[in-house]
Design an enzyme around this catalytic site. Structure first.
Site, PDB file in Angstrom:
ATOM      1  N   ASP A  33       0.928  -1.216   0.020  1.00  0.00           N
ATOM      2  CA  ASP A  33       0.030   0.097  -0.127  1.00  0.00           C
ATOM      3  C   ASP A  33       0.958   1.295  -0.102  1.00  0.00           C
ATOM      4  O   ASP A  33       2.035   1.292   0.431  1.00  0.00           O
ATOM      5  CB  ASP A  33      -0.888  -0.071   1.374  1.00  0.00           C
ATOM      6  CG  ASP A  33      -1.986   1.151   1.084  1.00  0.00           C
ATOM      7  OD1 ASP A  33      -2.281   1.274  -0.039  1.00  0.00           O
ATOM      8  OD2 ASP A  33      -2.865   1.194   2.003  1.00  0.00           O
ATOM      9  N   ASN A  35       1.475   3.447  -2.972  1.00  0.00           N
ATOM     10  CA  ASN A  35       1.934   3.677  -4.241  1.00  0.00           C
ATOM     11  C   ASN A  35       1.476   5.192  -4.481  1.00  0.00           C
ATOM     12  O   ASN A  35       2.248   6.024  -5.104  1.00  0.00           O
ATOM     13  CB  ASN A  35       1.692   2.860  -5.320  1.00  0.00           C
ATOM     14  CG  ASN A  35       2.260   1.518  -5.083  1.00  0.00           C
ATOM     15  OD1 ASN A  35       3.075   1.237  -4.144  1.00  0.00           O
ATOM     16  ND2 ASN A  35       1.755   0.368  -5.877  1.00  0.00           N
ATOM     17  N   HIS A  50       2.734   3.301  -8.871  1.00  0.00           N
ATOM     18  CA  HIS A  50       2.852   1.899  -9.062  1.00  0.00           C
ATOM     19  C   HIS A  50       3.743   1.226  -9.881  1.00  0.00           C
ATOM     20  O   HIS A  50       4.222   0.127  -9.408  1.00  0.00           O
ATOM     21  CB  HIS A  50       1.348   1.654  -9.969  1.00  0.00           C
ATOM     22  CG  HIS A  50       0.126   2.003  -9.288  1.00  0.00           C
ATOM     23  ND1 HIS A  50      -0.193   1.632  -7.825  1.00  0.00           N
ATOM     24  CD2 HIS A  50      -0.985   2.619  -9.649  1.00  0.00           C
ATOM     25  CE1 HIS A  50      -1.372   2.042  -7.574  1.00  0.00           C
ATOM     26  NE2 HIS A  50      -1.937   2.832  -8.605  1.00  0.00           N
ATOM     27  N   ASN A  81     -10.755  -2.344  -5.876  1.00  0.00           N
ATOM     28  CA  ASN A  81      -9.915  -1.611  -6.605  1.00  0.00           C
ATOM     29  C   ASN A  81     -10.590  -1.125  -8.258  1.00  0.00           C
ATOM     30  O   ASN A  81     -10.089  -0.306  -8.679  1.00  0.00           O
ATOM     31  CB  ASN A  81      -8.457  -2.157  -6.920  1.00  0.00           C
ATOM     32  CG  ASN A  81      -7.649  -2.011  -5.661  1.00  0.00           C
ATOM     33  OD1 ASN A  81      -6.779  -2.949  -5.271  1.00  0.00           O
ATOM     34  ND2 ASN A  81      -8.113  -1.222  -4.729  1.00  0.00           N
ATOM     35  N   TRP A  82     -11.733  -2.083  -8.605  1.00  0.00           N
ATOM     36  CA  TRP A  82     -12.257  -1.533  -9.945  1.00  0.00           C
ATOM     37  C   TRP A  82     -13.044  -0.198  -9.804  1.00  0.00           C
ATOM     38  O   TRP A  82     -13.343   0.356 -10.638  1.00  0.00           O
ATOM     39  CB  TRP A  82     -13.260  -2.694 -10.070  1.00  0.00           C
ATOM     40  CG  TRP A  82     -12.745  -4.205 -10.434  1.00  0.00           C
ATOM     41  CD1 TRP A  82     -12.893  -5.056  -9.842  1.00  0.00           C
ATOM     42  CD2 TRP A  82     -11.945  -4.363 -11.586  1.00  0.00           C
ATOM     43  NE1 TRP A  82     -12.350  -6.170 -10.517  1.00  0.00           N
ATOM     44  CE2 TRP A  82     -11.699  -5.914 -11.272  1.00  0.00           C
ATOM     45  CE3 TRP A  82     -11.508  -3.559 -12.746  1.00  0.00           C
ATOM     46  CZ2 TRP A  82     -10.759  -6.481 -12.421  1.00  0.00           C
ATOM     47  CZ3 TRP A  82     -10.774  -4.579 -13.779  1.00  0.00           C
ATOM     48  CH2 TRP A  82     -10.730  -5.873 -13.551  1.00  0.00           C
ATOM     49  N   ARG A 207      -5.225  -1.776   8.382  1.00  0.00           N
ATOM     50  CA  ARG A 207      -6.543  -2.570   8.282  1.00  0.00           C
ATOM     51  C   ARG A 207      -6.132  -3.701   7.239  1.00  0.00           C
ATOM     52  O   ARG A 207      -5.018  -3.430   6.598  1.00  0.00           O
ATOM     53  CB  ARG A 207      -7.664  -1.586   7.827  1.00  0.00           C
ATOM     54  CG  ARG A 207      -7.346  -0.746   6.420  1.00  0.00           C
ATOM     55  CD  ARG A 207      -8.540  -0.023   5.977  1.00  0.00           C
ATOM     56  NE  ARG A 207      -8.156   0.803   5.041  1.00  0.00           N
ATOM     57  CZ  ARG A 207      -7.615   2.186   5.180  1.00  0.00           C
ATOM     58  NH1 ARG A 207      -7.675   2.598   6.645  1.00  0.00           N
ATOM     59  NH2 ARG A 207      -7.512   3.207   4.259  1.00  0.00           N
TER      60      ARG A 207
HETATM   61  C1  IPE Z   1      -5.647  -2.698  -0.591  1.00  0.00           C
HETATM   62  O1  IPE Z   1      -5.060  -1.532  -0.572  1.00  0.00           O
HETATM   63  C2  IPE Z   1      -5.301  -3.542  -1.771  1.00  0.00           C
HETATM   64  C3  IPE Z   1      -3.974  -3.855  -2.293  1.00  0.00           C
HETATM   65  C4  IPE Z   1      -3.035  -3.325  -1.919  1.00  0.00           C
HETATM   66  C5  IPE Z   1      -4.172  -4.211  -3.612  1.00  0.00           C
HETATM   67  P1  IPE Z   1      -6.254  -0.231  -0.758  1.00  0.00           P
HETATM   68  O2  IPE Z   1      -5.370   0.893  -0.967  1.00  0.00           O
HETATM   69  O3  IPE Z   1      -7.090  -0.792  -1.942  1.00  0.00           O
HETATM   70  O4  IPE Z   1      -7.069  -0.226   0.598  1.00  0.00           O
HETATM   71  P2  IPE Z   1      -7.943   0.770   1.359  1.00  0.00           P
HETATM   72  O5  IPE Z   1      -9.042   1.232   0.138  1.00  0.00           O
HETATM   73  O6  IPE Z   1      -7.149   1.714   1.597  1.00  0.00           O
HETATM   74  O7  IPE Z   1      -8.803   0.021   2.532  1.00  0.00           O
HETATM   75  C1  IPE Z   2      -1.452   0.045  -3.321  1.00  0.00           C
HETATM   76  O1  IPE Z   2      -1.284   1.342  -3.349  1.00  0.00           O
HETATM   77  C2  IPE Z   2      -1.382  -0.376  -4.790  1.00  0.00           C
HETATM   78  C3  IPE Z   2      -2.749  -1.109  -5.174  1.00  0.00           C
HETATM   79  C4  IPE Z   2      -3.987  -0.854  -4.692  1.00  0.00           C
HETATM   80  C5  IPE Z   2      -2.981  -1.422  -6.622  1.00  0.00           C
HETATM   81  P1  IPE Z   2      -2.396   2.452  -3.577  1.00  0.00           P
HETATM   82  O2  IPE Z   2      -2.708   2.898  -4.833  1.00  0.00           O
HETATM   83  O3  IPE Z   2      -3.389   1.985  -2.648  1.00  0.00           O
HETATM   84  O4  IPE Z   2      -1.846   3.660  -2.877  1.00  0.00           O
HETATM   85  P2  IPE Z   2      -2.304   4.726  -1.876  1.00  0.00           P
HETATM   86  O5  IPE Z   2      -2.894   3.782  -0.707  1.00  0.00           O
HETATM   87  O6  IPE Z   2      -3.830   5.524  -2.442  1.00  0.00           O
HETATM   88  O7  IPE Z   2      -1.431   5.716  -1.507  1.00  0.00           O
HETATM   89 MG    MG Z   3      -4.070   2.359  -0.763  1.00  0.00          MG
END
Ligand code: IPE
Ligand code: IPE
Ligand code: MG
Length: 257
Positions: A33, A35, A50, A81-82, A207
């Site tokens: 998490d 990125n 990413h 994530n969609w 979480r």
């Molecule tokens: C969890 O991270 C999913 C992945 C790392 C692929 P998210 O960034 O999607 O989670 P939330 O929305 O902060 O809970």
């Molecule tokens: C995790 O990084 C990667 C994926 C969910 C694919 P995020 O894209 O969730 O990065 P933040 O949490 O928004 O910084």
């Molecule tokens: Mg995230």
């Protein structure tokens, strides 16, 4: 044993107490998490974060293998994530394509087997094909299994398992009394993979975000303040050292010597 001693020696050359006994967790699962925040902080588009995150994937995979970790699970894309902007989802899909095309040969040469968990049926068709190819190409890898959670959601996985078990009951293969924890585990996409010993999440969030809910019943958790693109070999070693300080009791009383 991790062979930590040479690297973990203090400046005076002494080995910290207990370093001899460091054992790698069998299975480490990572919620990669941060990125997006890593990129935004630098005035870059989220997809740049990413892309940098992919470097961490490579570094951490190599280091996990060197540490003797047998299963490394990486949460790459969740069923939720969609909901992200189309452009970001497309960018992520392109990165998955790029990774699978480029990385498979490296994994084969390193003895790493790749296995996907989650629901592939909602992924673009060409990626589904690359996923099957990657699993086939790396199937003989025996040093480590790299489990990639792609379109993974723990609740969806449990719902699918329940549906399949009810079909088996309806077909007369099973009765309600035959259903055990093993029956459920066997219907999850993680079937055959041991439960994670350690789940770590980068970026400071604390979480699970629908990750491995069933499998994490007795998992140790570690939340690291770094964003995923800043997580490297040393960060993983530190996580393993922290894991070694945990006292896992599984509900029982600790055995005394
Ligand atoms: C969890 O991270 C999913 C992945 C790392 C692929 P998210 O960034 O999607 O989670 P939330 O929305 O902060 O809970
Ligand atoms: C995790 O990084 C990667 C994926 C969910 C694919 P995020 O894209 O969730 O990065 P933040 O949490 O928004 O910084
Ligand atoms: Mg995230």
């Amino acid at each position: 044993m991790l062979g930590f001693n040479s690297k973990e020696k203090a400046a005076d050359g002494t080995v910290p107490e207990g370093a001899d006994d460091l054992k790698p967790p069998q299975h480490v699962a990572i919620i990669m998490d941060g990125n997006g925040r890593w990129a935004t902080k630098r005035g870059l588009p989220r997809i740049a974060g990413h892309k940098r995150g992919l470097n961490s994937v490579r570094k951490v995979t190599r280091e996990a293998k060197a540490l003797g970790i047998r299963y490394l699970t990486l949460f790459a894309f969740s069923t939720e994530n969609w909901l992200r902007p189309r452009e970001e989802v497309h960018g992520l899909m392109d990165l998955f394509r790029f990774y699978m095309r480029r990385e498979c040969k490296v994994l084969v040469s390193e003895g790493v087997r790749i296995k996907f968990i989650g629901d592939p049926s909602e992924m673009p068709e060409d990626i589904q094909k690359l996923m099957v190819e990657a699993e086939e190409l790396t199937a003989k890898g025996e040093v480590m299994t790299l489990v990639v959670a792609l379109n993974y959601g723990a609740r969806a996985e449990i719902v699918r398992a329940a549906a399949r078990i009810s079909e088996r009951v309806a077909a007369g293969e099973l009765t309600g009394n035959d259903i055990t924890e093993e029956t459920i585990s066997a219907e999850l996409t993680t079937s055959g993979i041991p439960d994670p010993d350690l789940i770590l999440r980068t970026s400071g969030e604390q979480r699970l975000s629908n990750f491995l809910l069933w499998q994490a019943a007795y998992t140790e958790f570690l939340f690291v303040d770094k964003h995923w693109p800043d997580f490297d070999q040393t960060s993983l070693r530190q996580a393993v050292i922290a894991y070694n300080t945990r006292d896992r009791r599984f509900g029982a009383v600790r055995k005394t010597a």
